[in-house]
Design an enzyme around this catalytic site. Structure first.
Site, short mmCIF file in Angstrom:
data_model
loop_
_atom_site.label_atom_id
_atom_site.label_comp_id
_atom_site.label_asym_id
_atom_site.label_seq_id
_atom_site.Cartn_x
_atom_site.Cartn_y
_atom_site.Cartn_z
N GLU A 44 -84.24 4.34 52.86
CA GLU A 44 -85.17 4.09 51.76
C GLU A 44 -84.34 3.75 50.54
OE1 GLU A 44 -88.08 7.24 51.52
OE2 GLU A 44 -88.62 7.00 53.63
N LYS A 70 -82.05 2.31 59.09
CA LYS A 70 -82.96 2.02 57.98
C LYS A 70 -82.84 3.13 56.95
CE LYS A 70 -87.68 2.38 58.35
NZ LYS A 70 -88.03 3.43 57.36
N ASP A 81 -88.56 8.33 60.78
CA ASP A 81 -88.60 9.76 60.44
C ASP A 81 -90.05 10.23 60.27
OD1 ASP A 81 -89.13 8.56 58.02
OD2 ASP A 81 -87.60 9.64 56.87
N SER A 82 -91.00 9.31 60.48
CA SER A 82 -92.41 9.70 60.59
C SER A 82 -92.59 10.69 61.74
CB SER A 82 -93.30 8.47 60.82
OG SER A 82 -92.80 7.67 61.87
N ASP A 102 -84.07 5.61 61.65
CA ASP A 102 -84.16 6.00 60.24
C ASP A 102 -83.06 6.97 59.86
OD1 ASP A 102 -86.13 4.81 58.72
OD2 ASP A 102 -87.71 6.18 59.37
N GLU A 152 -93.28 -1.21 52.20
CA GLU A 152 -94.42 -0.33 52.50
C GLU A 152 -95.33 -0.22 51.29
OE1 GLU A 152 -93.49 3.42 54.36
OE2 GLU A 152 -95.56 4.13 54.20
O1 KIV Z 1 -90.77 6.48 59.47
C1 KIV Z 1 -91.49 5.52 59.77
O2 KIV Z 1 -92.20 5.50 60.77
C2 KIV Z 1 -91.49 4.38 58.87
C3 KIV Z 1 -92.62 3.41 59.03
C4 KIV Z 1 -93.81 3.94 58.34
C5 KIV Z 1 -92.27 2.07 58.58
O3 KIV Z 1 -90.65 4.25 58.04
#
Ligand code: KIV
Length: 259
Positions: free
Chosen positions: A115, A113, A45-46, A84, A182
């Site tokens: 959090e 993934k 989600d970056s 994510d 992280e």
């Molecule tokens: O969203 C993302 O790119 C991440 C990485 C920073 C691990 O979670």
């Protein structure tokens, strides 16, 4: 090269073969990463920051994640694809099951993934029991940026390190298949990596994790604004993007990154 599966990632951990992971958000870069030997591609989600231009990841929606995950999974032949779960998409078990299903069935992800802390243990357990591979992201959780008041190192005090360690063990026991740490001290990341039997991937978590991940834009030196201290620009000594990605993979594999 053999297809990367969860089983293979587990074998890499037990054989001390480092796992090279990178983010990607579209088909062209996903194909380059796949061909360069990246083991795991994360549709992070970056993308809210590096693709959409927001100042955090919290504005990313399920629709965005499904769209970018489909673009990536379409191009990937051998890498393992993780997607994510965005902010507020896994607040309870029913919502998490529905959204994880979409990332896998429509997006083509092989793992989701989220959090995680102790609160997400029940969500992870239910996803896992329903057959959804889960990566639990611990330490700095960027979706909590407004609660945290910024992005900072986590697990520095004895108390927070113990809490993080205990959350890692609880999430593994609940069925998580992978952990991502992280911005945690290297010593704590090393302890979690040794004490957990699932692969542990680090970002800003020192060299002892089973694998490393970076945001693609940091590796290519095209991030606008502040680049995290732990990132490395692999374009500085590479002839082209393909060579930079190959150099990143090589550096992770031979423990040249992180230093
Ligand atoms: O969203 C993302 O790119 C991440 C990485 C920073 C691990 O979670």
């Amino acid at each position: 090269m053999e297809n990367v599966t969860l089983k293979r990632l587990d074998k890499m951990k037990s054989g001390s073969v480092k796992i090279a992971c990178l983010t990607a958000y579209d088909a062209s870069f996903a194909a380059l990463l796949d061909q360069a030997g990246v083991d795991v591609i994360l549709v992070g989600d970056s993308l809210g920051m590096v693709v959409q231009g927001h100042s955090s990841t919290v504005s990313v929606t399920m629709e965005d994640m499904i769209y970018h995950t489909s673009c990536v999974s379409m191009a990937v032949r051998r890498s393992f694809v993780i997607s994510d779960m965005p902010f507020m998409s896994y607040t309870n078990v029913e919502q998490a099951l529905r959204n994880a299903t979409d990332l896998i069935q429509i997006g083509g992800a092989q793992m989701v993934k989220l959090e995680a802390s102790a609160r997400q243990v029940s969500v992870v357990r239910e996803l896992s029991e329903c057959g959804v591979p889960v990566c639990a992201h611990l330490g700095l959780r960027p979706q909590y940026v407004y609660k945290l008041g910024g992005y900072s190192m986590q697990g520095e005090s004895d108390e927070s390190a113990e809490e993080l360690f205990s959350n890692a063990k609880s999430l593994e026991a609940a069925g998580a298949d992978m952990l991502l740490l992280e911005c945690v001290p290297g010593e704590l990341a090393g302890r979690i990596t040794r004490e957990c039997s699932i692969p542990v991937i680090g970002i800003g978590a020192g060299p002892e994790c089973d694998g490393q991940i970076l945001v693609l834009h940091d590796v290519l030196g095209i991030t606008q604004g502040i680049t995290p201290k732990f990132a490395r620009n692999f374009m500085t000594s590479a002839a082209d993007i393909q060579a930079a990605i190959a150099a990143y993979v090589e550096a992770v594999k031979n423990s040249g990154f992180p230093a």
